[in-house]
Write a protein that holds these residues in place. Structure first.
Motif, PDB file in Angstrom:
ATOM      1  N   THR A  84      -0.510  -7.450   1.169  1.00 47.73           N
ATOM      2  CA  THR A  84      -0.148  -7.182   2.564  1.00 47.73           C
ATOM      3  C   THR A  84       0.984  -8.093   3.034  1.00 47.73           C
ATOM      4  O   THR A  84       1.806  -7.686   3.853  1.00 47.73           O
ATOM      5  N   VAL A  85       1.047  -9.314   2.514  1.00 50.43           N
ATOM      6  CA  VAL A  85       2.127 -10.230   2.876  1.00 50.43           C
ATOM      7  C   VAL A  85       3.424  -9.832   2.182  1.00 50.43           C
ATOM      8  O   VAL A  85       4.514  -9.914   2.763  1.00 50.43           O
ATOM      9  N   LEU A  86       3.340  -9.378   0.921  1.00 51.92           N
ATOM     10  CA  LEU A  86       4.539  -9.034   0.156  1.00 51.92           C
ATOM     11  C   LEU A  86       5.158  -7.713   0.598  1.00 51.92           C
ATOM     12  O   LEU A  86       6.368  -7.500   0.399  1.00 51.92           O
ATOM     13  N   ALA A  87       4.367  -6.822   1.178  1.00 51.61           N
ATOM     14  CA  ALA A  87       4.835  -5.469   1.477  1.00 51.61           C
ATOM     15  C   ALA A  87       6.145  -5.426   2.264  1.00 51.61           C
ATOM     16  O   ALA A  87       7.033  -4.618   1.936  1.00 51.61           O
ATOM     17  N   PRO A  88       6.366  -6.269   3.293  1.00 49.69           N
ATOM     18  CA  PRO A  88       7.631  -6.182   4.031  1.00 49.69           C
ATOM     19  C   PRO A  88       8.837  -6.686   3.244  1.00 49.69           C
ATOM     20  O   PRO A  88       9.975  -6.431   3.652  1.00 49.69           O
ATOM     21  N   TYR A  89       8.626  -7.386   2.138  1.00 52.66           N
ATOM     22  CA  TYR A  89       9.725  -8.029   1.424  1.00 52.66           C
ATOM     23  C   TYR A  89      10.167  -7.285   0.169  1.00 52.66           C
ATOM     24  O   TYR A  89      11.228  -7.595  -0.375  1.00 52.66           O
ATOM     25  N   VAL A  90       9.371  -6.353  -0.331  1.00 48.68           N
ATOM     26  CA  VAL A  90       9.717  -5.655  -1.573  1.00 48.68           C
ATOM     27  C   VAL A  90       9.622  -4.149  -1.358  1.00 48.68           C
ATOM     28  O   VAL A  90       8.869  -3.666  -0.507  1.00 48.68           O
ATOM     29  N   GLU A  91      10.387  -3.411  -2.165  1.00 50.55           N
ATOM     30  CA  GLU A  91      10.344  -1.951  -2.109  1.00 50.55           C
ATOM     31  C   GLU A  91       9.355  -1.378  -3.114  1.00 50.55           C
ATOM     32  O   GLU A  91       8.784  -0.312  -2.886  1.00 50.55           O
ATOM     33  N   ASN A  92       9.179  -2.067  -4.241  1.00 54.81           N
ATOM     34  CA  ASN A  92       8.284  -1.593  -5.295  1.00 54.81           C
ATOM     35  C   ASN A  92       7.041  -2.469  -5.322  1.00 54.81           C
ATOM     36  O   ASN A  92       7.073  -3.596  -5.810  1.00 54.81           O
ATOM     37  N   LEU A  93       5.947  -1.955  -4.786  1.00 56.46           N
ATOM     38  CA  LEU A  93       4.688  -2.699  -4.749  1.00 56.46           C
ATOM     39  C   LEU A  93       3.626  -1.882  -5.476  1.00 56.46           C
ATOM     40  O   LEU A  93       3.277  -0.776  -5.040  1.00 56.46           O
ATOM     41  N   PRO A  94       3.093  -2.373  -6.605  1.00 55.24           N
ATOM     42  CA  PRO A  94       2.094  -1.602  -7.354  1.00 55.24           C
ATOM     43  C   PRO A  94       0.837  -1.352  -6.528  1.00 55.24           C
ATOM     44  O   PRO A  94       0.388  -2.221  -5.765  1.00 55.24           O
ATOM     45  N   GLU A 142      -0.835   1.209 -13.751  1.00 57.77           N
ATOM     46  CA  GLU A 142       0.296   0.935 -12.861  1.00 57.77           C
ATOM     47  C   GLU A 142       1.403   0.159 -13.571  1.00 57.77           C
ATOM     48  O   GLU A 142       2.191  -0.528 -12.919  1.00 57.77           O
ATOM     49  N   LYS A 143       1.486   0.257 -14.884  1.00 52.07           N
ATOM     50  CA  LYS A 143       2.447  -0.571 -15.619  1.00 52.07           C
ATOM     51  C   LYS A 143       3.882  -0.333 -15.175  1.00 52.07           C
ATOM     52  O   LYS A 143       4.661  -1.285 -15.007  1.00 52.07           O
ATOM     53  N   GLU A 144       4.289   0.917 -14.990  1.00 49.87           N
ATOM     54  CA  GLU A 144       5.664   1.205 -14.585  1.00 49.87           C
ATOM     55  C   GLU A 144       5.957   0.595 -13.220  1.00 49.87           C
ATOM     56  O   GLU A 144       7.036   0.032 -12.994  1.00 49.87           O
ATOM     57  N   ALA A 145       5.004   0.683 -12.304  1.00 51.22           N
ATOM     58  CA  ALA A 145       5.191   0.093 -10.977  1.00 51.22           C
ATOM     59  C   ALA A 145       5.226  -1.431 -11.058  1.00 51.22           C
ATOM     60  O   ALA A 145       5.988  -2.080 -10.327  1.00 51.22           O
ATOM     61  N   VAL A 146       4.426  -2.011 -11.952  1.00 54.75           N
ATOM     62  CA  VAL A 146       4.436  -3.467 -12.129  1.00 54.75           C
ATOM     63  C   VAL A 146       5.791  -3.931 -12.650  1.00 54.75           C
ATOM     64  O   VAL A 146       6.359  -4.916 -12.172  1.00 54.75           O
ATOM     65  N   LEU A 147       6.332  -3.233 -13.650  1.00 54.96           N
ATOM     66  CA  LEU A 147       7.645  -3.598 -14.190  1.00 54.96           C
ATOM     67  C   LEU A 147       8.731  -3.471 -13.137  1.00 54.96           C
ATOM     68  O   LEU A 147       9.634  -4.309 -13.054  1.00 54.96           O
ATOM     69  N   ALA A 148       8.660  -2.423 -12.317  1.00 55.69           N
ATOM     70  CA  ALA A 148       9.646  -2.263 -11.243  1.00 55.69           C
ATOM     71  C   ALA A 148       9.535  -3.391 -10.220  1.00 55.69           C
ATOM     72  O   ALA A 148      10.552  -3.907  -9.730  1.00 55.69           O
ATOM     73  N   PHE A 149       8.318  -3.790  -9.905  1.00 56.84           N
ATOM     74  CA  PHE A 149       8.094  -4.895  -8.962  1.00 56.84           C
ATOM     75  C   PHE A 149       8.652  -6.206  -9.517  1.00 56.84           C
ATOM     76  O   PHE A 149       9.376  -6.939  -8.816  1.00 56.84           O
ATOM     77  N   LEU A 150       8.354  -6.514 -10.768  1.00 56.80           N
ATOM     78  CA  LEU A 150       8.826  -7.757 -11.365  1.00 56.80           C
ATOM     79  C   LEU A 150      10.352  -7.778 -11.489  1.00 56.80           C
ATOM     80  O   LEU A 150      10.990  -8.804 -11.251  1.00 56.80           O
ATOM     81  N   GLN A 151      10.935  -6.644 -11.860  1.00 55.98           N
ATOM     82  CA  GLN A 151      12.392  -6.579 -11.980  1.00 55.98           C
ATOM     83  C   GLN A 151      13.056  -6.784 -10.627  1.00 55.98           C
ATOM     84  O   GLN A 151      14.068  -7.481 -10.512  1.00 55.98           O
ATOM     85  N   GLU A 152      12.483  -6.202  -9.581  1.00 56.27           N
ATOM     86  CA  GLU A 152      13.042  -6.387  -8.238  1.00 56.27           C
ATOM     87  C   GLU A 152      12.984  -7.844  -7.807  1.00 56.27           C
ATOM     88  O   GLU A 152      13.942  -8.384  -7.240  1.00 56.27           O
ATOM     89  N   VAL A 153      11.867  -8.513  -8.071  1.00 55.08           N
ATOM     90  CA  VAL A 153      11.731  -9.919  -7.684  1.00 55.08           C
ATOM     91  C   VAL A 153      12.744 -10.777  -8.434  1.00 55.08           C
ATOM     92  O   VAL A 153      13.389 -11.665  -7.850  1.00 55.08           O
ATOM     93  N   GLU A 154      12.911 -10.545  -9.747  1.00 54.38           N
ATOM     94  CA  GLU A 154      13.857 -11.349 -10.514  1.00 54.38           C
ATOM     95  C   GLU A 154      15.302 -11.099 -10.100  1.00 54.38           C
ATOM     96  O   GLU A 154      16.130 -12.008 -10.136  1.00 54.38           O
ATOM     97  N   GLU A 155      15.624  -9.880  -9.732  1.00 49.18           N
ATOM     98  CA  GLU A 155      17.009  -9.558  -9.399  1.00 49.18           C
ATOM     99  C   GLU A 155      17.360  -9.891  -7.963  1.00 49.18           C
ATOM    100  O   GLU A 155      18.484 -10.333  -7.682  1.00 49.18           O
TER     101      GLU A 155
END
Length: 422
Positions: free
Chosen positions: A321-331, A379-392
Motif C-alpha cells: 500500500t505504501v509502494l503503490a503511489p511510487y511504482v507502476e508495476n506492482l505484483p 506472479e513472476k513476470e510482474a515481479v521482474l517488471a517491478f524489480l526492473q522498474e525499481v533498478e532503472e
C-alpha cells in the motif's frame, strides 16, 4: 540508459555531514548524488552568467539544454569509494556479519594469515528466508568458522569487480583516509585572520601512492546525456577523459578539486535480473525450492529511501500500500516481510547551492538497509517488471538526487550465505 561515473579527487575533499557543530564540519566517506549534481550545475550556471552577482533565480542566461540535462528523469547516483577504475562501490548490507576478532573480507588470494584481510563475512538473509519458507532448523552459526570468535554486525563500505574468465567477483572492503584540517577564521572587515577563531574540516584525502576514486552511475536517455556533455564541454576544462570540477564544501579553501568522467557502459558486475531472482530463492540442502508457492525478493538500498504513508509521514515499513503511489508495476499479492528485513533510520540534510540555504532535515531509511518481500509464484513476470522498474527509475522521493537506488537480489547474498559453507 545507464552510464558509469568515476570521480577522481585531486586533493582533500569534504562533503559536509550536517551543519558545523562547535566549528567542526564533519564529512562523509562518499559523494551523494546531490553533491556532484549540484557541482556540475553550479559550474554550468556560473559559466553562463546565470549565477552572476545580482542575478535573480531563473534569470536569462540559463542554457537551453539545462533543464533536459538535470531534470526530466535524469538520475545522479551516489558515488562510493573504490580501489581503482573498474570496481563497483556500495555500502555493506545490514544483514552482514563478521568475526569480532578479525573482521572483514578474506584477502583476494585466499590466504587466511594475510594481515590485509579478515576472517571473511557472512550474510544471514537467505538463512532467515529459509526459516520463513518453512525450514525449522536454525542453520546460522553465531561463531566465526575459522577461529570460533563471536560474529558481530559489520558496517562499512565495500567494492567488487568481475574476475576475468569467470562468473565470480572479487570483493574488498574500502576505507578512506581522513584528516582534520585546521583553519583560521577571517575577519570580514579587514580580511585578515580573526582573533581567537579556529575551525576544523574533516576531509577525506588521497593516499601518497593511491588515487582517491568514487564510482557510481548516471541514468537518463541519449538526448539528456548529449545535453549534459555539451554543457560540460563549454563550462569545465577538459582533464584527460573527464572534466575538472569542484565538489563539496570549503572550495574557497582549496578543497574539492576533482575530475568527473561519464562513460557509456552497462554494469558488467551484476548477472541478468531473472538469473539473480532464480538464484536468490531459498532452497533445501537437496537443491529443491523450500517454498515452491512463493517468490522471494530483496531490495538492498544503495542510497536513502524516502516513502510516505497515506498520512504523509515517512514510513519504515514499505508494504504494497505504501509502494503503490511510487511504482507502476506492482505484483498482486506482494507481501512485505518485516521479520526478515533489516532497516535503519538516518537523518539527512544538506546545503542547497541554488537557494543559498540549508536543506530541510529529513528522516529516511538508511543506505545498506534490506527490504524483503514475497509474492505468489505465478506472479513472476510482474515481479521482474517491478524489480526492473525499481533498478532503472529508483524508488520513492528525490530520485533525481540518487535517492531510492536499490539492487534487486544482490549476488553477494548467495556468495556469502551464512547457512552454507564458504
Amino acid at each position: 540508459m545507464r552510464c558509469q561515473v568515476l570521480l577522481r579527487a585531486e586533493g582533500p575533499l569534504l562533503v559536509g555531514k550536517g551543519l558545523a557543530a562547535q566549528n567542526v564540519q564533519l564529512g562523509r566517506d562518499f559523494v551523494p548524488g546531490s553533491a556532484w549534481r549540484g557541482a556540475l550545475a553550479d559550474a554550468i550556471l556560473r559559466h553562463a552568467g546565470a549565477k552572476a552577482p545580482g542575478a535573480a533565480a531563473g534569470a536569462a542566461g540559463v542554457p537551453a539544454d539545462f533543464d533536459a540535462a538535470f531534470h526530466q528523469g535524469a538520475r545522479f547516483g551516489f558515488l562510493y569509494p573504490v580501489p581503482a577504475e573498474g570496481w563497483e562501490g556500495f555500502p555493506l548490507p545490514l544483514t552482514v556479519r563478521s568475526c569480532k576478532a578479525k573482521p572483514g573480507f578474506l584477502p583476494e588470494d585466499g590466504d587466511e594469515n594475510d594481515p590485509r584481510g579478515g576472517h571473511g563475512i557472512q550474510d544471514v538473509l537467505l538463512a532467515h528466508l529459509r526459516w520463513h519458507a518453512g525450514m525449522a532448523e536454525d542453520e546460522v552459526t553465531r561463531n566465526c568458522r575459522r577461529c570460533g570468535e563471536r560474529l558481530d554486525r559489520h558496517r562499512g563500505l565495500a567494492a567488487r569487480r568481475g574476475l576475468p574468465g569467470t562468473d565470480r567477483s572479487a570483493y574488498r572492503e574500502v576505507k578512506v583516509r581522513r584528516r582534520l584540517l585546521l583553519r583560521v577564521g577571517l575577519d570580514r572587515r579587514t580580511e585578515t585572520a580573526a582573533d581567537g577563531v579556529l575551525y576544523a574540516l574533516d576531509a577525506v584525502v588521497p593516499g601518497k601512492e593511491e588515487t582517491l576514486c568514487f564510482a557510481g552511475t548516471w541514468q537518463g536517455n541519449r538526448e539528456q546525456l548529449e545535453a549534459l556533455r555539451r554543457l560540460l564541454e563549454a563550462a569545465c576544462p577538459r582533464a584527460g577523459n573527464g572534466w575538472a570540477v569542484r565538489v563539496g564544501t570549503a572550495r574557497a579553501r582549496g578543497l574539492g578539486k576533482a575530475v568527473v568522467e561519464i562513460k557509456e557502459a552497462e554494469d558488467p558486475l551484476l548477472p541478468p535480473l531473472e538469473r539473480r531472482l532464480d538464484t536468490f530463492q531459498p532452497r533445501l540442502r537437496s537443491g529443491d525450492l523450500a517454498d515452491p508457492e512463493h517468490l522471494y525478493l530483496a531490495l538492498t538500498l544503495r542510497a536513502p529511501l524516502l516513502v510516505r504513508d497515506a498520512a504523509g509521514v515517512p514510513c519504515a515499513r514499505p508494504d504494497a500500500t505504501v509502494l503503490a503511489p511510487y511504482v507502476e508495476n506492482l505484483p498482486a499479492g506482494l507481501q512485505f516481510l518485516g521479520g526478515a528485513s533489516a532497516i535503519e533510520w538516518e537523518a539527512w540534510d544538506g546545503w542547497a547551492m541554488a537557494w543559498g540555504l540549508p536543506k530541510p532535515v529529513v528522516t529516511a531509511v538508511a543506505p545498506g538497509s534490506v527490504l524483503v518481500y514475497r509474492a505468489p509464484a505465478q506472479e513472476k513476470e510482474a515481479v521482474l517488471a517491478f524489480l526492473q522498474e525499481v533498478e532503472e527509475r529508483g524508488l520513492g522521493e528525490r530520485t533525481a538526487e540518487g535517492w531510492g537506488e536499490a539492487v534487486a537480489c544482490d549476488p553477494l547474498r548467495v556468495r556469502f550465505d551464512a547457512g552454507r559453507e564458504a
